[in-house]
Design an enzyme around this catalytic site. Structure first.
Site, short mmCIF file in Angstrom:
data_model
loop_
_atom_site.label_atom_id
_atom_site.label_comp_id
_atom_site.label_asym_id
_atom_site.label_seq_id
_atom_site.Cartn_x
_atom_site.Cartn_y
_atom_site.Cartn_z
N GLU A 282 0.81 -1.22 0.00
CA GLU A 282 0.00 0.00 0.00
C GLU A 282 0.84 1.27 0.00
OE1 GLU A 282 0.28 -2.31 2.39
OE2 GLU A 282 0.32 -1.44 4.39
N HIS A 306 -8.10 -4.06 -1.03
CA HIS A 306 -7.28 -4.15 0.19
C HIS A 306 -6.26 -3.01 0.25
CE1 HIS A 306 -5.20 -6.42 3.46
NE2 HIS A 306 -4.15 -5.76 2.98
N GLU A 307 -5.49 -2.85 -0.81
CA GLU A 307 -4.44 -1.82 -0.77
C GLU A 307 -5.05 -0.43 -0.69
OE1 GLU A 307 -1.86 -3.22 -0.07
OE2 GLU A 307 -2.24 -5.20 -0.91
N HIS A 310 -6.06 0.54 2.78
CA HIS A 310 -4.94 1.00 3.61
C HIS A 310 -4.79 2.52 3.60
CE1 HIS A 310 -2.98 -2.45 5.34
NE2 HIS A 310 -2.80 -3.07 4.19
N GLU A 329 -3.67 -4.28 9.34
CA GLU A 329 -4.10 -5.37 8.46
C GLU A 329 -5.51 -5.89 8.77
OE1 GLU A 329 -2.67 -5.68 5.86
OE2 GLU A 329 -0.63 -4.97 6.19
N ASP A 384 8.70 -9.18 10.76
CA ASP A 384 8.04 -9.81 9.62
C ASP A 384 7.00 -10.83 10.07
OD1 ASP A 384 9.33 -8.28 7.77
OD2 ASP A 384 10.83 -9.78 7.24
N TYR A 392 -4.29 -10.35 9.97
CA TYR A 392 -5.26 -10.15 8.88
C TYR A 392 -6.62 -10.76 9.22
CZ TYR A 392 -1.30 -9.06 5.80
OH TYR A 392 -0.20 -8.49 5.22
#
Ligand SMILES: [Zn+2]
Length: 621
Positions: A282, A306-307, A310, A329, A384, A392
């Site tokens: 994003e 989704h992006e 954001h 997320e 990460d 999510y």
């Protein structure tokens, strides 16, 4: 960002830096914060490096501070100087610490006079973890080289020396030079008419965290898809991409109706070469997207939903640390579902929700207790790894729970007020909860107990009353799958002609882990799944075919793995191959050929998987 594979392919745990704020950054924001970044970059393809000069504007919080500490990774520092108000410079001394494997090298600059600006000249490493350099052969059109960045989570430090923490926001501008005829794009407003004259200037006027810094350069064409949106891609891809993403303006308008104005100006999409390790990223004003969603029927464009989402959850209101990433997320995945529902109907939105629920139900049991929490204990989780199914899928499930308890109308009003209240700030889970309590939970008493909220956020597993949507079509597919496996329904009689991508995904997801070989052969004869151009279907098909021992599918699986570097679509095939010594040996051959086209993150993930598989199979050399 979307989507990382589940924790099975995650990276190593991070050792803890000594800072109180964000354990994955050496920055000391209680001493000083960067408020503006002025970047000067030269894109040097022959040396696979960015030649950079970063000028940081500083806001000193401690009037007695004597050092500026920055995050770097594999940067070669040429000089560091203080810049005074008149532009006069003075060299500063500094120490670049030996690299920590996860955090990179702490850069400590002596600043006894607390300058207003500090300027660092540097070059990046050809192996910078946040950059990928592709030779022409690894692009779609094979004529020009291509480079792009992926800064989330802690990789911006590999191409800019900075305070690499999501809690710290700064405005920035950049002057970039590149070979003529190539286009440079960054995560700021881009001009589709810009001449390809080798010089590009960018200005991001909104304060953003470092993980949202992005750059790409290559033989990139552009096609406008709306009054404030365009698609960028290599010339042979741009037409297809513009068609697939033609609903972008409708998506922006839908999100605005729900959550208030889109505040960034333009919303463009860059379709990257297939080695991009994620589904999408994003980056403000310029979503980076995988080409694997270009399937021709818009069935995977929820990635764009989704992006785009954001732009509210993540880029406007940002998780202050990687431990809080579910705020980005989880809320985004919920908003994505709302956009999908408004544009493509409840059937598709519910099907995507169910796929996400099932993925979480499958993966959560094998996670550590701490990883099952939306807001885990920060000391035990890497940056990460924070980006897991839990952030999510459990995060969006919690949002749907709130919607169900309080009703869509009141929950929409609440969520819009949340975005407005925290706009342009980075917040913790606890700040979100402190807003949630008076503005939703206590405002409508008797709908949800506070203890239930805390169980969702801090508890392990999935609360028992978590709502699951109905899907008559998925139920029908369950019946067909069962009958097919029992031998009472031949493969040719499956009602699959009418299945959309999500329904195929669902059918394949719920096959036994290692289905009988004969069944896989019957399916393939009837529906020609080997060689499918749809990578979502391919990933599921090949994983099961490999597990079933169907060697006839191996070459096509290898082609899929070589063509696509997206972690989520490639790693399950490596995992399936690695279960047998034969398969592992074959996967190693595939990797030897595919490696050069993979992003450093994908290379790391494959090599870690091989090492793990070999530890389990000591005989497989
Ligand atoms: Zn995301």
């Amino acid at each position: 960002m979307r989507l990382l594979p589940a924790l099975a392919f995650g990276t190593l745990m991070l050792p803890l830096a000594a800072q109180a704020n964000e354990p994955h950054s050496y920055a000391q924001p209680d001493q000083v914060v960067v408020t503006h970044l002025d970047l000067n970059l030269k894109v040097d393809f022959p040396h696979r490096q960015l030649d950079g000069r970063a000028t940081l504007t500083l806001d000193w919080k401690n009037p007695k501070a004597t050092t500026l500490v920055l995050d770097t990774r594999d940067l070669k520092i040429a000089s560091i100087e203080a810049v005074d108000a008149k532009g006069k410079t003075r060299a500063l001394t500094y120490v670049l610490a030996p690299a920590d494997k996860q955090l990179g090298s702490k850069l400590t600059i002596q600043t006894p006079k607390r300058p207003h600006e500090v300027r660092i000249a540097y070059v990046t490493s050809p192996d910078a973890s946040g950059l990928q350099w592709l030779p022409p052969a690894q692009t779609a059109d094979k004529k020009q080289p291509f480079m792009f960045s992926q800064s989330e989570s802690i990789h911006a430090r590999s191409w800019v020396p900075l305070q690499d923490s999501p809690a710290i926001r700064f405005t920035w501008d950049a002057h970039v030079t590149a070979p003529k005829n190539l286009r440079v794009l960054m995560s700021a407003p881009n001009n589709p008419q810009h001449p390809l004259d080798g010089t590009f200037d960018f200005k991001q006027t909104h304060p953003v965290p470092s993980y949202l810094l992005a750059i790409a350069a290559g033989d990139i064409d552009v096609k406008e898809t709306g009054p404030r949106s365009a698609v960028y891609a290599e010339p042979s891809v741009v037409g297809k991409a513009a068609h697939e993403f033609e609903d972008t303006e409708k998506m922006i308008a839908t999100a605005e109706k729900l959550y208030g104005p889109y505040r960034w100006g333009r919303y463009d999409i860059l379709v990257l070469p297939p080695s991009f390790p994620y589904g999408g990223m994003e980056n403000p004003n310029m979503t980076f997207a995988t080409p694997t969603v270009l399937v021709g029927d818009k069935s995977l464009v929820s990635l764009v939903a989704h992006e785009l989402a954001h732009s509210w959850s993540g880029n406007l209101v940002t998780a202050a640390s990687w431990r809080d990433i579910w705020l980005n997320e989880g809320i985004t995945t919920y908003v994505q579902g709302r956009i999908t529902e408004a544009l493509y109907g409840k059937r598709q939105a519910d099907e995507e929700t169910l796929l996400s629920i099932h993925a979480l139900q499958k993966s959560i049991g094998s996670m550590s207790a701490n990883s099952q929490r939306l807001a885990p204990q920060p000391r035990d989780i890497s940056a990460d790894d924070s980006l897991s199914d839990v952030a999510y899928d459990k995060g969006s499930w919690f949002m749907r729970m709130l919607e169900q308890k309080f009703g869509r109308k009141d929950f929409d009003t609440y969520l819009k007020s949340y975005f407005n209240h925290f706009a342009w700030h980075s917040i913790t889970t606890e700040q979100m909860l402190a807003f949630l309590k008076p503005n939703l939970i206590d405002k409508y008493p008797g709908k949800m107990r506070w203890a239930e909220v805390k169980d969702w956020v801090y508890g392990t597993g999935i609360p028992k009353d978590a709502p699951i949507p109905d899907s008559p079509r998925f139920d029908a597919i369950d019946k067909e799958r069962t009958a097919f496996l029992a031998g009472t329904l031949p493969a040719t009689k499956l009602d699959a002609k009418s299945w959309n991508t999500q329904e195929w995904m669902y059918f394949l997801d719920r096959l036994p882990d290692a289905p009988p070989l004969a069944k896989m052969q019957q399916l393939d004869a009837a529906w020609h799944l080997t060689g499918t151009p749809n990578a979502e279907i391919g990933m599921r098909w090949y994983s099961h075919a490999i597990a079933a021992g169907d060697k006839a599918a191996w070459p096509a699986a290898a082609e899929h793995m070589t063509r696509i570097g997206r972690l989520y679509l490639t790693m399950p095939l490596y995992a399936a191959f690695a279960k047998t010594p034969d398969g592992l040996a074959y996967a190693e051959q595939v990797y030897a050929k595919a490696k050069a086209g993979y992003h450093p993150l994908t290379q790391q993930a494959v090599e870690a998987l091989f090492a793990k598989a070999k530890a389990k199979q000591p005989d497989a050399k």
